[in-house]
Design a protein around this motif. Structure first.
Motif, short mmCIF file in Angstrom:
data_model
loop_
_atom_site.label_atom_id
_atom_site.label_comp_id
_atom_site.label_asym_id
_atom_site.label_seq_id
_atom_site.Cartn_x
_atom_site.Cartn_y
_atom_site.Cartn_z
N LEU A 1 -44.43 -19.71 8.99
CA LEU A 1 -43.09 -19.14 9.14
C LEU A 1 -42.29 -19.73 10.30
O LEU A 1 -41.18 -20.24 10.12
N LEU A 2 -42.81 -19.66 11.51
CA LEU A 2 -42.02 -20.04 12.68
C LEU A 2 -41.98 -21.55 12.92
O LEU A 2 -41.32 -22.00 13.87
N TRP A 3 -42.63 -22.31 12.08
CA TRP A 3 -42.58 -23.77 12.20
C TRP A 3 -41.49 -24.35 11.29
O TRP A 3 -41.25 -25.57 11.31
N LEU A 4 -40.83 -23.53 10.50
CA LEU A 4 -39.85 -23.98 9.53
C LEU A 4 -38.44 -24.00 10.12
O LEU A 4 -38.15 -23.24 11.06
N PRO A 5 -37.54 -24.83 9.56
CA PRO A 5 -36.11 -24.70 9.91
C PRO A 5 -35.61 -23.32 9.49
O PRO A 5 -36.12 -22.72 8.53
N TYR A 6 -34.59 -22.82 10.18
CA TYR A 6 -34.14 -21.44 9.96
C TYR A 6 -33.81 -21.11 8.50
O TYR A 6 -34.24 -20.06 8.00
N PRO A 7 -33.08 -21.96 7.76
CA PRO A 7 -32.79 -21.62 6.36
C PRO A 7 -34.06 -21.42 5.53
O PRO A 7 -34.11 -20.54 4.67
N LEU A 8 -35.10 -22.23 5.82
CA LEU A 8 -36.36 -22.08 5.09
C LEU A 8 -37.11 -20.83 5.54
O LEU A 8 -37.90 -20.26 4.77
N MET A 9 -36.89 -20.39 6.79
CA MET A 9 -37.46 -19.12 7.23
C MET A 9 -36.94 -17.97 6.36
O MET A 9 -37.70 -17.08 5.96
N LEU A 10 -35.64 -17.98 6.09
CA LEU A 10 -35.04 -16.93 5.28
C LEU A 10 -35.59 -16.98 3.85
O LEU A 10 -35.88 -15.93 3.26
N VAL A 11 -35.73 -18.18 3.31
CA VAL A 11 -36.32 -18.33 1.98
C VAL A 11 -37.76 -17.81 1.99
O VAL A 11 -38.20 -17.12 1.06
N ASN A 12 -38.48 -18.14 3.05
CA ASN A 12 -39.86 -17.68 3.23
C ASN A 12 -39.93 -16.15 3.16
O ASN A 12 -40.76 -15.57 2.44
N ARG A 13 -39.03 -15.48 3.89
CA ARG A 13 -39.04 -14.02 3.92
C ARG A 13 -38.64 -13.42 2.56
O ARG A 13 -39.18 -12.38 2.15
N ALA A 14 -37.71 -14.06 1.88
CA ALA A 14 -37.31 -13.56 0.56
C ALA A 14 -38.47 -13.66 -0.43
O ALA A 14 -38.73 -12.72 -1.20
N ILE A 15 -39.18 -14.78 -0.38
CA ILE A 15 -40.34 -14.96 -1.27
C ILE A 15 -41.43 -13.94 -0.94
O ILE A 15 -42.02 -13.32 -1.83
N CYS A 16 -41.67 -13.74 0.36
CA CYS A 16 -42.69 -12.76 0.77
C CYS A 16 -42.29 -11.35 0.35
O CYS A 16 -43.14 -10.55 -0.06
N GLY A 17 -41.01 -11.03 0.47
CA GLY A 17 -40.55 -9.72 0.01
C GLY A 17 -40.77 -9.53 -1.48
O GLY A 17 -41.23 -8.48 -1.92
N PHE A 18 -40.47 -10.57 -2.24
CA PHE A 18 -40.65 -10.52 -3.70
C PHE A 18 -42.13 -10.36 -4.05
O PHE A 18 -42.51 -9.49 -4.85
N LEU A 19 -42.99 -11.19 -3.45
CA LEU A 19 -44.41 -11.13 -3.75
C LEU A 19 -45.03 -9.83 -3.24
O LEU A 19 -45.87 -9.22 -3.92
N GLY A 20 -44.63 -9.43 -2.05
CA GLY A 20 -45.18 -8.20 -1.46
C GLY A 20 -44.86 -6.98 -2.29
O GLY A 20 -45.70 -6.10 -2.47
N SER A 21 -43.64 -6.92 -2.82
CA SER A 21 -43.25 -5.79 -3.66
C SER A 21 -44.08 -5.76 -4.94
O SER A 21 -44.57 -4.70 -5.36
N ASN A 22 -44.26 -6.92 -5.56
CA ASN A 22 -45.05 -6.99 -6.80
C ASN A 22 -46.48 -6.52 -6.57
O ASN A 22 -47.02 -5.71 -7.34
N SER A 23 -47.11 -7.04 -5.52
CA SER A 23 -48.51 -6.67 -5.27
C SER A 23 -48.65 -5.21 -4.86
O SER A 23 -49.61 -4.54 -5.24
N ALA A 24 -47.68 -4.69 -4.08
CA ALA A 24 -47.74 -3.30 -3.64
C ALA A 24 -47.65 -2.34 -4.82
O ALA A 24 -48.36 -1.32 -4.87
N ILE A 25 -46.78 -2.65 -5.77
CA ILE A 25 -46.62 -1.78 -6.94
C ILE A 25 -47.91 -1.76 -7.77
O ILE A 25 -48.40 -0.69 -8.16
N LEU A 26 -48.46 -2.94 -8.03
CA LEU A 26 -49.70 -3.00 -8.81
C LEU A 26 -50.85 -2.31 -8.08
O LEU A 26 -51.65 -1.60 -8.70
N ARG A 27 -50.93 -2.53 -6.76
CA ARG A 27 -52.00 -1.91 -5.98
C ARG A 27 -51.88 -0.39 -5.97
O ARG A 27 -52.85 0.34 -6.20
N SER A 28 -50.69 0.12 -5.66
CA SER A 28 -50.50 1.57 -5.56
C SER A 28 -50.79 2.26 -6.88
O SER A 28 -51.49 3.28 -6.91
N SER A 29 -50.24 1.73 -7.95
CA SER A 29 -50.45 2.38 -9.25
C SER A 29 -51.92 2.33 -9.66
O SER A 29 -52.46 3.32 -10.18
N ALA A 30 -52.59 1.21 -9.38
CA ALA A 30 -54.00 1.09 -9.76
C ALA A 30 -54.89 2.01 -8.93
O ALA A 30 -55.74 2.74 -9.47
#
Length: 411
Positions: free
Chosen positions: A308-337
């Motif tokens: 994360l912190l080794w990336l240029p700032y625009p890629l940091m934001l992309v990084n966080r958006a991807i993590c938010g997307f993936l984190g939400s998907n895994s959290a939903i599957l985990r909680s329901s299961a």
């Protein structure tokens, strides 16, 4: 005869979602107002940090005492009472601030009381929520609950800032109290049949309490899959909570970065979470693919943190958006299961033990990350934290592959 289409949005699910939305709106605005109120009145970051620290205490202790009671009695009265008391307390706090000067010592005690109530509310919600989702629609149900808060946070934080300047913290707290009372009224209309468990007449005996906690502990001891999931979440969430102070320090001190740039992190991450929740609501993942998907997501998430912190700032934001997307998907599957897998009669106690584990993880790993921040480059702190959680993932999830897979494929 035309067959009726099964729907997630039954009366009970609609009511609990509406009540959750009202509570979240008030909580976001009220939390924002109180965080600024404390700093404005004290001028001390340490004073603010102490508030956060004291709020962890009830989550470590209270669920263990409440869970056996909650597993023996109907859960709906706990849910309604929690929001009712919450509304009264916030309204009283607002009225107090209109008439009297702010007192830091009094607010410390007030924060502890609110944290006790929050841990009570969270346990009640976790215990009753699976019963309000129609059978077979758990993934969609948890997609709604997981997505709701990020959406409301993105919408409410700017509005909370405007309201804080326009009307002040006291009126925001009074408004929060009103929303909590309205949430309690909505929850009181939930139509659910619950029964007192056998032995409920001995709710408050020490022997019965010990027997109930021991039963839940034995369940976790024998369920390596559930224990592996809980343990990994304690590590990864604990390390992630330690990132917050590291990221603030990085954006404050590293050339070319500002606090405003840091604030965009939340926007991009919550946007990713919202999109992830929408995907899970629409997309049905076959149960035999859930484990492989979440295990892959966990590893990608940790790798994204490492760089994360080794990336240029625009890629940091992309990084966080991807993590938010993936984190939400895994959290939903985990909680329901997980919530579907845990026996209903044990759900409150098992969730209580998980709450204790998560709080312990947040406390220990936040301190460790803070210590690393004193001796290492901030970028290396986050990289090492990501590497540690990646190893935990490989050991606790990958090392218990068959047991964890059984949790995800149940039902």
């Amino acid at each position: 005869m035309r067959r009726l289409k099964k729907t997630l949005w039954t009366k009970n699910f609609t009511l609990v979602t509406a009540a959750s939305a009202l509570g979240a709106v008030g909580g976001i605005a009220g939390g924002f107002a109180l965080s600024f109120l404390v700093f404005d009145e004290t001028g001390s970051t340490l004073a603010s940090a102490l508030i956060l620290a004291i709020q962890l205490v009830p989550f470590f202790v209270l669920p263990l005492f409440l869970a056996p009671v909650m597993d023996r009695l109907p859960r709906k009265p706990f849910l309604v009472a929690g929001d009712l008391i919450d509304g009264v307390l916030y309204a009283l706090m607002g009225l107090y601030l209109l008439k009297f000067e702010f007192s830091y010592a009094a607010y410390l005690g007030y924060s502890l009381l609110l944290a006790c109530l929050e841990s009570f509310d969270e346990l009640a919600f976790q215990s009753i929520y699976p019963k309000l989702i129609p059978d077979g629609m758990e993934q969609q149900g948890y997609a709604v609950s997981t997505t709701l808060y990020p959406i409301l946070r993105v919408l409410m934080l700017p509005l909370a800032g405007i309201l804080l300047d326009a009307v002040g913290a006291a009126w925001i707290l009074i408004g929060q109290g009103g929303l909590s009372l309205l949430a309690a009224l909505i929850e009181s209309n939930i139509d659910i049949t619950e029964h007192r468990r056998e032995g409920g007449e001995k709710l408050f005996t020490l022997r019965q309490w010990r027997a109930d906690i021991k039963e839940a502990a034995e369940y976790l001891k024998n369920e390596r899959g559930v224990t592996g999931i809980f343990s990994y979440m304690a590590v990864t969430n604990g390390v992630a909570s330690g990132y917050s102070s590291i990221l603030v320090a990085f954006f404050r001190t590293f050339p070319g970065f500002t606090a405003a740039m840091y604030s965009l992190f939340s926007v991009f991450e919550f946007a990713g979470r919202t999109l992830g929740g929408a995907v899970q609501y629409k997309l049905k993942i076959a149960k035999e693919k859930k484990f492989g998907f979440t295990f892959l997501v966990y590893q990608i998430y940790e790798l994204m943190d490492m760089c994360l912190l080794w990336l240029p700032y625009p890629l940091m934001l992309v990084n966080r958006a991807i993590c938010g997307f993936l984190g939400s998907n895994s959290a939903i599957l985990r909680s329901s299961a997980v919530q579907r897998y845990i026996p209903e009669r044990l759900r409150s106690r098992v969730n209580a033990l998980n709450s204790v584990l998560l709080t312990a993880g947040a406390s220990v790993f936040s301190l460790l990350m803070g210590f690393l921040g004193e001796v290492l480059d901030y970028r290396w702190c986050v990289t090492l934290g990501g590497a540690a959680t990646l190893l935990a993932c490989r050991f606790l999830i990958g090392g218990r592959r068959q047991d964890v897979r059984k949790v995800y494929e149940a039902g």
